[in-house]
Design a protein around this motif. Structure first.
Motif, PDB file in Angstrom:
ATOM      1  N   ARG B 127      41.414 -50.892  46.703  1.00 24.24           N
ATOM      2  CA  ARG B 127      40.259 -50.888  45.820  1.00 24.24           C
ATOM      3  C   ARG B 127      38.940 -50.845  46.594  1.00 24.24           C
ATOM      4  O   ARG B 127      38.875 -51.097  47.793  1.00 24.24           O
ATOM      5  CB  ARG B 127      40.289 -52.100  44.912  1.00 24.24           C
ATOM      6  CG  ARG B 127      40.093 -53.393  45.666  1.00 24.24           C
ATOM      7  CD  ARG B 127      40.249 -54.600  44.744  1.00 24.24           C
ATOM      8  NE  ARG B 127      40.443 -55.788  45.546  1.00 24.24           N
ATOM      9  CZ  ARG B 127      41.191 -56.811  45.188  1.00 24.24           C
ATOM     10  NH1 ARG B 127      41.831 -56.801  44.042  1.00 24.24           N
ATOM     11  NH2 ARG B 127      41.297 -57.860  45.969  1.00 24.24           N
ATOM     12  N   ALA B 128      37.894 -50.541  45.820  1.00 21.66           N
ATOM     13  CA  ALA B 128      36.538 -50.478  46.359  1.00 21.66           C
ATOM     14  C   ALA B 128      36.017 -51.879  46.632  1.00 21.66           C
ATOM     15  O   ALA B 128      36.436 -52.846  45.998  1.00 21.66           O
ATOM     16  CB  ALA B 128      35.636 -49.786  45.348  1.00 21.66           C
ATOM     17  N   GLY B 130      33.344 -53.487  45.701  1.00 18.40           N
ATOM     18  CA  GLY B 130      32.233 -53.724  44.774  1.00 18.40           C
ATOM     19  C   GLY B 130      31.184 -52.634  44.823  1.00 18.40           C
ATOM     20  O   GLY B 130      31.496 -51.441  44.828  1.00 18.40           O
ATOM     21  N   ASP B 131      29.918 -53.049  44.879  1.00 21.06           N
ATOM     22  CA  ASP B 131      28.796 -52.112  44.862  1.00 21.06           C
ATOM     23  C   ASP B 131      28.830 -51.166  46.063  1.00 21.06           C
ATOM     24  O   ASP B 131      28.270 -50.079  46.019  1.00 21.06           O
ATOM     25  CB  ASP B 131      27.479 -52.894  44.885  1.00 21.06           C
ATOM     26  CG  ASP B 131      27.412 -53.907  43.764  1.00 21.06           C
ATOM     27  OD1 ASP B 131      27.691 -53.525  42.615  1.00 21.06           O
ATOM     28  OD2 ASP B 131      27.097 -55.077  44.043  1.00 21.06           O
ATOM     29  N   ASP B 132      29.475 -51.582  47.147  1.00 18.85           N
ATOM     30  CA  ASP B 132      29.475 -50.774  48.364  1.00 18.85           C
ATOM     31  C   ASP B 132      30.414 -49.574  48.285  1.00 18.85           C
ATOM     32  O   ASP B 132      30.511 -48.798  49.236  1.00 18.85           O
ATOM     33  CB  ASP B 132      29.807 -51.648  49.575  1.00 18.85           C
ATOM     34  CG  ASP B 132      28.670 -52.617  49.886  1.00 18.85           C
ATOM     35  OD1 ASP B 132      27.503 -52.233  49.674  1.00 18.85           O
ATOM     36  OD2 ASP B 132      28.942 -53.740  50.313  1.00 18.85           O
ATOM     37  N   ALA B 133      31.089 -49.401  47.140  1.00 18.78           N
ATOM     38  CA  ALA B 133      31.866 -48.171  46.927  1.00 18.78           C
ATOM     39  C   ALA B 133      30.964 -46.949  47.023  1.00 18.78           C
ATOM     40  O   ALA B 133      31.417 -45.855  47.376  1.00 18.78           O
ATOM     41  CB  ALA B 133      32.558 -48.208  45.566  1.00 18.78           C
ATOM     42  N   ALA B 134      29.689 -47.118  46.738  1.00 16.89           N
ATOM     43  CA  ALA B 134      28.746 -45.997  46.826  1.00 16.89           C
ATOM     44  C   ALA B 134      28.634 -45.471  48.258  1.00 16.89           C
ATOM     45  O   ALA B 134      28.189 -44.342  48.482  1.00 16.89           O
ATOM     46  CB  ALA B 134      27.371 -46.425  46.312  1.00 16.89           C
ATOM     47  N   TYR B 135      29.026 -46.267  49.234  1.00 21.38           N
ATOM     48  CA  TYR B 135      29.007 -45.845  50.640  1.00 21.38           C
ATOM     49  C   TYR B 135      30.396 -45.410  51.116  1.00 21.38           C
ATOM     50  O   TYR B 135      30.612 -45.235  52.304  1.00 21.38           O
ATOM     51  CB  TYR B 135      28.496 -46.990  51.528  1.00 21.38           C
ATOM     52  CG  TYR B 135      27.081 -47.417  51.181  1.00 21.38           C
ATOM     53  CD1 TYR B 135      25.993 -46.770  51.757  1.00 21.38           C
ATOM     54  CD2 TYR B 135      26.844 -48.442  50.263  1.00 21.38           C
ATOM     55  CE1 TYR B 135      24.702 -47.147  51.430  1.00 21.38           C
ATOM     56  CE2 TYR B 135      25.555 -48.815  49.931  1.00 21.38           C
ATOM     57  CZ  TYR B 135      24.484 -48.165  50.521  1.00 21.38           C
ATOM     58  OH  TYR B 135      23.210 -48.521  50.197  1.00 21.38           O
ATOM     59  N   GLY B 136      31.333 -45.319  50.161  1.00 18.52           N
ATOM     60  CA  GLY B 136      32.692 -44.942  50.533  1.00 18.52           C
ATOM     61  C   GLY B 136      33.465 -46.086  51.160  1.00 18.52           C
ATOM     62  O   GLY B 136      34.440 -45.863  51.875  1.00 18.52           O
ATOM     63  N   TRP B 137      33.059 -47.323  50.881  1.00 15.41           N
ATOM     64  CA  TRP B 137      33.670 -48.518  51.486  1.00 15.41           C
ATOM     65  C   TRP B 137      34.799 -48.993  50.585  1.00 15.41           C
ATOM     66  O   TRP B 137      34.571 -49.688  49.598  1.00 15.41           O
ATOM     67  CB  TRP B 137      32.579 -49.565  51.656  1.00 15.41           C
ATOM     68  CG  TRP B 137      32.915 -50.899  52.295  1.00 15.41           C
ATOM     69  CD1 TRP B 137      32.567 -52.116  51.790  1.00 15.41           C
ATOM     70  CD2 TRP B 137      33.560 -51.156  53.551  1.00 15.41           C
ATOM     71  NE1 TRP B 137      32.963 -53.113  52.651  1.00 15.41           N
ATOM     72  CE2 TRP B 137      33.585 -52.552  53.736  1.00 15.41           C
ATOM     73  CE3 TRP B 137      34.137 -50.345  54.531  1.00 15.41           C
ATOM     74  CZ2 TRP B 137      34.155 -53.152  54.853  1.00 15.41           C
ATOM     75  CZ3 TRP B 137      34.698 -50.933  55.638  1.00 15.41           C
ATOM     76  CH2 TRP B 137      34.704 -52.324  55.797  1.00 15.41           C
ATOM     77  N   PHE B 138      36.009 -48.553  50.925  1.00 11.10           N
ATOM     78  CA  PHE B 138      37.207 -48.825  50.129  1.00 11.10           C
ATOM     79  C   PHE B 138      38.294 -49.393  51.031  1.00 11.10           C
ATOM     80  O   PHE B 138      38.356 -49.047  52.209  1.00 11.10           O
ATOM     81  CB  PHE B 138      37.770 -47.511  49.544  1.00 11.10           C
ATOM     82  CG  PHE B 138      36.962 -46.945  48.411  1.00 11.10           C
ATOM     83  CD1 PHE B 138      37.324 -47.196  47.092  1.00 11.10           C
ATOM     84  CD2 PHE B 138      35.857 -46.154  48.659  1.00 11.10           C
ATOM     85  CE1 PHE B 138      36.597 -46.668  46.044  1.00 11.10           C
ATOM     86  CE2 PHE B 138      35.118 -45.623  47.608  1.00 11.10           C
ATOM     87  CZ  PHE B 138      35.484 -45.881  46.300  1.00 11.10           C
TER      88      PHE B 138
END
Lengths: 137, 378
Positions: B127-128, B130-138
């Motif tokens: 999973r991602a 949280g909000d840092d999924a916008a940076y591709g942080w999964f």
């Protein structure tokens, strides 16, 4: 939750994260500083994680930062990033102290990254959301 | 003076299901099988149990799961419920059980875990952030890769040194008939393995397995009263916690393992040089490398050199993960390492390490968010 299309479903932002994003949309990367103990922090929250005071002030960061560590994704965990691999995700430390998850753009994979590599802010958008990315400075 | 909890509680019995791909098995079903097996190993009747401590399954997260488990076991324990420290949960629950027993809250406790991320969902690991999924942080591997990269850049640790850990676990797993993966691995195989999130390769990542496991905990005195055949004394335990956001840790290369081990070693009255064999949580190869440093088996930054040249294999200075660990025996987090620790003290491991010194077991969870330590020995 992870969607099946290229849309990245982000959590509903807190009021403080909305404030952070609104300022970032205007080109200002900001962080919070405690009015009582002067600790500076990110990610946004409404109490100082050092002294627990609810009194804080938003400050603009200089945009200068340095590399703490990084990784390179060779496969995408979400369709939105499928055409970007290999891409880096980097932990950066702002000159003012707070740290954030980011990307260093303008390089291939992680070429040129090392501990303490100096960086400069490059505000971009990801879908509708402003993101604080960095370039080598 | 010896700590009052040193040796006060014992692991009286161990039990497990098969590990691997187990279609059609639910976590509840596997829990019951593992508990039945653990009670038989202890030679204890179910009616003696009055404590049930459960790790939640990641694949089917449900509230009040501990009460579902107790019902499936036909038990109405005095103490019961679920604890959540990710992969550190099992040893922490064993320590809570020991403290409850010492203080009269219960007398005989089951500590159990079961999950089916292999046939069910493994979204918990992909999973991602949280909000840092916008940076591709999964994903979980990426969190460990971030820590590994810092360790490599700061101390010169190499991918080959991480590979030495994968090779050791594969060798020990190949000797264990109960291991889910029994194929040996060479350093060349490791280096040819594809990147998942660089600097971690596929061969640096643990198995994802279905399975269940349980142990029976009671006081040493109660074990003697009940005629338990081979109780293994708990000499020490401890815990440690880190920040939720990996990025916020002041030093990415030092973990909560250090505080956890200090507490456990103090209770047990041991130092690293007393330890004969270690079962160190190996969700990713970087993890045991840093645990070796944080536990004091070598200096910070020297974990890479410590694991080379068979030093952590049977016959080496400190054999680790003698049943194959998460990399080869099962991806099920943590309890299997405890069970192997019990086998090493009993002398029944398939990669038995000679001597009578204690075995240390390390559990940790999240991305080095939580840590727990157990020292077993006579």
């Amino acid at each position: 939750m992870i969607g099946t299309n290229s849309q990245i479903d982000l959590p509903e932002p807190s009021p403080d994260l909305t404030r952070f994003r609104n300022r970032l949309s205007a080109g200002r990367l900001s962080f919070q500083r405690c009015d009582e103990c002067h600790d500076a922090w990110l990610p946004p929250r409404d109490h100082c994680p050092h002294c627990l005071s609810p009194a804080f002030t938003w400050e603009d960061a200089s945009g200068r930062a340095r590399v703490v560590s990084w990784v390179v994704y060779h496969r995408a965990f979400h369709p939105a990033f499928a055409d970007r691999v290999p891409y880096n995700v980097t932990v950066v430390e702002l000159a003012e102290g707070p740290r954030l998850i980011s990307n260093v753009v303008g390089i291939s994979a992680a070429d040129g990254l090392a501990i303490d590599t100096p960086l400069a802010l490059a505000v971009e958008t990801e879908g509708d959301v402003p993101v604080a990315r960095f370039r080598l400075s | 003076m010896a700590h009052s909890m040193r040796g006060a509680a014992v692991i009286a019995g161990i039990g497990q299901t098969a590990h691997g791909k187990l279609p059609g098995r639910t976590p509840l079903s596997m829990t019951v099988e593992a508990v039945r097996s653990a009670l038989r190993d202890a030679g204890v009747e179910k009616d003696a149990v009055d404590g049930v401590f459960c790790k939640y399954p990641t694949s089917t997260f449900a509230s009040m799961y501990g009460q579902q488990v107790a019902e499936a076991l036909g038990m109405r324990p005095r103490v019961g419920g679920v604890w959540d420290q990710g992969g550190a949960t099992n040893i922490s629950m064993i320590s809570f059980a020991a403290m409850c027993i010492e203080n009269g809250q219960c007398e005989v406790a089951i500590v159990t875990t079961a999950d089916n991320p292999r046939t069910g969902t493994r979204q918990a690991y992909e999973r991602a952030w949280g909000d840092d999924a916008a940076y591709g942080w999964f994903s979980t591997p990426a969190g460990y890769a971030m820590i590994a990269q810092r360790h490599m850049a700061q101390y010169g640790t190499t991918s080959e040194q991480l590979g030495a850990i994968a090779v050791a676990c594969a060798r020990h797993g190949a000797a264990n008939p109960l291991a889910a993966k029994r194929t040996p691995l060479t350093l060349q195989d490791h280096q040819a393995s594809e990147w998942v999130v660089e600097p971690l390769r596929r061969a640096d990542c643990c198995l994802i397995s279905d399975g269940g496991a349980a142990v029976v905990v009671m006081s040493a005195r109660r074990a003697a009263e009940l005629g338990v055949a081979d109780p293994v004394p708990i000499l020490g335990f401890g815990q440690g916690q880190e920040s939720w956001e990996v990025a916020l840790r002041p030093d990415l290369t030092t973990t909560a393992a250090s505080a956890s081990a200090q507490t456990a070693f103090t209770m047990a009255g041991v130092t690293p040089s007393d330890i004969r064999v270690a079962q160190l949580y190996d969700c990713f190869t970087i993890t045991p490398l840093m645990i070796l440093e944080d536990y004091g088996f070598c200096k910070k930054g020297q974990g890479g050199a410590f694991v080379e040249n068979g030093n952590i294999e049977v016959g080496g200075q400190l054999p680790i993960n003698t049943s194959g660990g998460l990399l080869a025996e099962t991806g099920m987090p943590g309890m299997q390492l405890v069970i192997e620790g019990v086998r090493q003290v009993r002398g029944t491991s398939t990669s038995q390490v000679p001597g009578d010194g204690p075995c240390v077991v390390a559990n940790q969870g999240g991305v080095m968010h939580t840590h727990s330590t157990l020292v077993l020995g006579r």
